[in-house]
Design a protein around this motif. Structure first.
Motif, mmCIF file in Angstrom:
data_model
loop_
_atom_site.group_PDB
_atom_site.id
_atom_site.type_symbol
_atom_site.label_atom_id
_atom_site.label_comp_id
_atom_site.label_asym_id
_atom_site.label_seq_id
_atom_site.Cartn_x
_atom_site.Cartn_y
_atom_site.Cartn_z
ATOM 1 N N ALA A 76 0.835 -1.199 0.000
ATOM 2 C CA ALA A 76 0.000 0.000 0.000
ATOM 3 C C ALA A 76 0.874 1.255 0.000
ATOM 4 O O ALA A 76 2.044 1.220 0.396
ATOM 5 C CB ALA A 76 -0.925 0.005 1.204
ATOM 6 N N THR A 77 0.290 2.353 -0.415
ATOM 7 C CA THR A 77 0.939 3.655 -0.353
ATOM 8 C C THR A 77 0.268 4.491 0.730
ATOM 9 O O THR A 77 -0.959 4.657 0.709
ATOM 10 C CB THR A 77 0.827 4.397 -1.697
ATOM 11 N N LEU A 78 1.059 4.983 1.677
ATOM 12 C CA LEU A 78 0.521 5.883 2.690
ATOM 13 C C LEU A 78 0.477 7.295 2.130
ATOM 14 O O LEU A 78 1.504 7.833 1.697
ATOM 15 C CB LEU A 78 1.380 5.864 3.948
ATOM 16 N N LEU A 79 -0.689 7.894 2.133
ATOM 17 C CA LEU A 79 -0.843 9.272 1.688
ATOM 18 C C LEU A 79 -0.576 10.219 2.859
ATOM 19 O O LEU A 79 -0.913 9.918 4.005
ATOM 20 C CB LEU A 79 -2.242 9.493 1.141
ATOM 21 N N LEU A 80 -0.014 11.386 2.540
ATOM 22 C CA LEU A 80 0.297 12.391 3.563
ATOM 23 C C LEU A 80 -0.270 13.747 3.159
ATOM 24 O O LEU A 80 0.442 14.749 3.128
ATOM 25 C CB LEU A 80 1.818 12.495 3.760
ATOM 26 N N PRO A 81 -1.566 13.821 2.868
ATOM 27 C CA PRO A 81 -2.120 15.082 2.369
ATOM 28 C C PRO A 81 -2.236 16.130 3.470
ATOM 29 O O PRO A 81 -2.360 15.817 4.658
ATOM 30 C CB PRO A 81 -3.508 14.674 1.864
ATOM 31 N N GLU A 90 -6.380 15.151 -1.273
ATOM 32 C CA GLU A 90 -6.094 13.857 -1.885
ATOM 33 C C GLU A 90 -7.021 12.804 -1.275
ATOM 34 O O GLU A 90 -7.054 12.642 -0.055
ATOM 35 C CB GLU A 90 -4.638 13.462 -1.663
ATOM 36 N N ARG A 91 -7.729 12.106 -2.129
ATOM 37 C CA ARG A 91 -8.711 11.135 -1.648
ATOM 38 C C ARG A 91 -8.103 9.728 -1.642
ATOM 39 O O ARG A 91 -7.632 9.245 -2.684
ATOM 40 C CB ARG A 91 -9.955 11.160 -2.534
#
Length: 266
Positions: free
Chosen positions: A141-146, A194-195
């Motif tokens: 998975a990619t962790l988003l940091l918005p 970012e969703r």
């Protein structure tokens, strides 16, 4: 070369149940009956502080919320019990942990998942969220940091709180302190930038994500009924009942059990 000690095996279901009761993550929890009932009334009155960013389609009276919380968490169902000890059923906690694990495994099996992890409990549940963040990244998975650094005025005297990430887990910072929060506004700011495909969170972080239609799993104490009501309305995928602020090390067996459940589903 010094060899690192091997990690202990995850607990069995029976061992975890015993541990939850012994550490008061479940069983006779620290949250009082008076506090639980007060929060159920506040949610029934639609107090925004207890809504966690959710809107509710059904009426959800105090009696409705108490009935749901007895079913989902194991608090005493009798409305005449107004003070003193209240409880979380450890078997309900473990059932929900397993369901959460199955949901996370399903997301990871699909591949390429974009995930947000966030907590309003930096003194308790942070340790669980950090482990989950590391695990999902290790499994593709990619962790988003918005919205990192996004801030807003909170309280008097112009104080500002801002989003800060620690090893991929979003929290709120207040003048250098990571703070407890129910506030849904930070998650709303993150989603506007970012969703994600999936959110692992608690409090308003989870509520705002579920309200926005993002598949969301979360942890909630027995005095935080909003996520359980959100689950009943199909806005929250899974809400795990537990005391959300015991000593961080007490969550280690629960975390190990959850990670093993995810692993089995991959």
């Amino acid at each position: 070369m010094t060899r690192q000690p091997a990690s202990p095996p995850p607990p069995t279901r029976a061992e975890l149940s015993d541990h939850l009761v012994r550490t008061r993550i479940a069983g006779e929890v620290a949250t009082s009956r008076e506090n639980n009932l007060d929060h159920y009334r506040s949610l029934a009155l639609r107090d925004p502080h207890y809504m966690f960013g959710l809107t509710l389609s059904a009426e959800w009276t105090f009696a409705d919320i108490l009935e749901l919380m007895a079913k989902k968490t194991g608090v005493v169902a009798d409305p005449r019990h107004r003070e003193g000890q209240d409880t979380i059923d450890p078997e309900r906690t473990i059932d929900a942990v397993e369901e959460m694990g199955d949901r996370i495994a399903g997301v990871l099996r699909r591949g390429g998942a974009r995930v947000i992890v966030a907590t309003g409990h930096p003194t308790g549940l942070l340790t669980v969220h950090l482990a989950l963040a590391r695990f999902v990244v290790a499994h593709g998975a990619t962790l988003l940091l918005p919205a990192e650094g996004w801030s807003y005025t909170y309280g008097g005297l112009g104080r500002r709180r801002r989003i800060r990430y620690l090893d991929g887990v979003a929290m709120l910072d207040d003048r250098g302190n990571l703070v407890h929060t129910h506030d849904p506004h930070p998650m709303r700011a993150m989603l506007a930038e970012e969703r994600p495909d999936f959110v692992i969170a608690d409090h308003g972080w989870a509520g705002a994500a579920g309200e926005a239609g993002v598949e969301t799993v979360g942890f909630a104490d027995c005095n935080d009924p909003a996520l359980f009501v959100g689950e009943a309305e199909d806005k929250i995928a899974v809400a795990v009942p537990l005391d959300d602020n015991v000593l961080p090390r007490y969550y280690s067996p629960l975390t190990a059990y959850l990670l093993e459940r995810i692993t089995q589903g991959l």
